[in-house]
Design an enzyme around this catalytic site. Structure first.
Site, PDB file in Angstrom:
ATOM      1  N   SER A  64     -22.756  20.633 -22.943  1.00  0.00           N
ATOM      2  CA  SER A  64     -21.506  21.158 -22.362  1.00  0.00           C
ATOM      3  C   SER A  64     -21.011  22.270 -23.286  1.00  0.00           C
ATOM      4  O   SER A  64     -21.428  22.341 -24.452  1.00  0.00           O
ATOM      5  CB  SER A  64     -20.475  20.022 -22.322  1.00  0.00           C
ATOM      6  OG  SER A  64     -19.198  20.519 -22.003  1.00  0.00           O
ATOM      7  N   TYR A  70     -15.596  12.975 -25.778  1.00  0.00           N
ATOM      8  CA  TYR A  70     -16.647  13.603 -24.962  1.00  0.00           C
ATOM      9  C   TYR A  70     -17.294  14.730 -25.770  1.00  0.00           C
ATOM     10  O   TYR A  70     -18.517  14.859 -25.819  1.00  0.00           O
ATOM     11  CB  TYR A  70     -16.015  14.129 -23.673  1.00  0.00           C
ATOM     12  CG  TYR A  70     -16.949  14.886 -22.754  1.00  0.00           C
ATOM     13  CD1 TYR A  70     -17.828  14.214 -21.911  1.00  0.00           C
ATOM     14  CD2 TYR A  70     -16.938  16.284 -22.708  1.00  0.00           C
ATOM     15  CE1 TYR A  70     -18.669  14.911 -21.048  1.00  0.00           C
ATOM     16  CE2 TYR A  70     -17.772  16.985 -21.850  1.00  0.00           C
ATOM     17  CZ  TYR A  70     -18.636  16.297 -21.020  1.00  0.00           C
ATOM     18  OH  TYR A  70     -19.469  16.990 -20.176  1.00  0.00           O
TER      19      TYR A  70
END
Ligand SMILES: NC(=O)c1ccc[n+]([C@@H]2O[C@H](COP(=O)([O-])OP(=O)(O)OC[C@H]3O[C@@H](n4cnc5c(N)ncnc54)[C@H](O)[C@@H]3O)[C@@H](O)[C@H]2O)c1
Length: 264
Positions: free
Chosen positions: A144, A157
């Site tokens: 990401s 995350y």
């Protein structure tokens, strides 16, 4: 360009979102695809739309037993395994003060342990296929932008995706050193319009002190140099490229597909 004729692929978390779109593009590019997910009905439905070239298999990426069963079914049905896409992932959307230990353990078991297990347990089949292939086998990991820079919405995350970023590079180096002919690369999406993307917007809205998801969406879009959110197709194209022989000289690299957000 980007052809995958005769290739056999396992994609984790491909019942929906980026994984499902990747499965669709890969079948279009000539591959056979095994869709692994915990969402039984959705996974079967996604596989059904792709015909004989796709198969759904139950896969919880945190289970060694499940991974072994996925590899066995793939070899049984399609005869080999050329490409692994470690795509399954969870988003938490909590800050450090509110996240619990149990939530961290769940998040890290899917986003980190899942990638380790997929890589380790698919490795023998990927090595075997690499022997008969001009440019070897490939692994693509979904990291990401939150694995490259800090996340404003979800520090835990971000910690998992930072781990995926460097695991990708380390695995690339290990397999190269051992002469396995398996390329390993990561893809770094920005905010993408999927069910996880909706979760990101809900978190952003909450952090803005509102329930207005559209206000959060407008804020995301305003900050994006390209002026729109990404689609699963934007990301799937990058995954197909890295999986294909067109990326034959790429390993340990990080492909950023984020509408320019991390360029600023
Ligand atoms: N959507 C975004 O904005 C975005 C941004 C950056 C990175 N990513 C990454 O891209 C990947 C795909 O995201 P998406 O947006 O398609 O998300 P999504 O939530 O729409 O899909 C994720 C899939 O993973 C599956 N999954 C979850 N836990 C699993 C488990 N234990 N075993 C097997 N499958 C499991 C889900 O059932 C789902 O089908 C993820 O790794 C995510 O972190 C997404």
């Amino acid at each position: 360009m980007n052809r995958l004729d005769g290739k056999v692929v396992v994609i984790s978390g491909a019942a929906r979102g980026i994984g499902a779109e990747t499965a669709r593009l890969m079948v279009e590019a000539g591959a056979k695809v095994v869709i692994g997910d915990v969402l039984e009905e959705r996974g079967r439905q996604t596989a059904r739309t792709l015909g004989d070239a796709a198969l759904y298999v139950h896969l919880d990426v945190t289970s060694e037993e499940n991974w072994n069963a996925v590899v066995a079914t793939t070899l049984d049905r399609f005869g080999k395994l050329d490409i692994l896409v470690n795509n399954a992932g969870l988003f938490l959307g909590k800050d450090i003060e509110t996240a619990s230990l149990a939530e961290w353990e769940r998040l890290s078991s899917v986003n980190l342990t899942g990638v380790f297990l997929g890589t380790k347990l698919c490795l023998p089949a990927l090595r075997e296929a690499a022997r008969d292939s001009a440019h070897g086998s490939a692994i693509v990991n979904l990291a990401s932008t939150a694995g490259l820079v800090g996340s404003t919405q979800d520090p835990l995350y971000s910690m998992t995706k930072g781990g995926v970023t460097l695991f990708t590079k380390s695995a690339a180096l290990e397999f190269a050193r051992k002469g396995y002919r398996i390329r390993v690369n990561s893809v770094h999406p920005g905010t993408i319009d999927t069910e996880m993307g909706d979760q990101v917007l809900v978190t952003r809205a909450r952090n803005l002190g509102t329930n207005d998801i559209e206000a959060a969406r407008r804020q995301v879009i305003q900050r994006l140099p390209i002026g729109r959110m990404g689609t699963p197709n934007d990301i799937a194209k990058g995954i197909v490229f890295l999986s294909s022989d067109d990326a034959a000289f790429m390993t340990g690299s990080a492909l950023v597909v984020d509408g320019g957000i991390t360029a600023q």
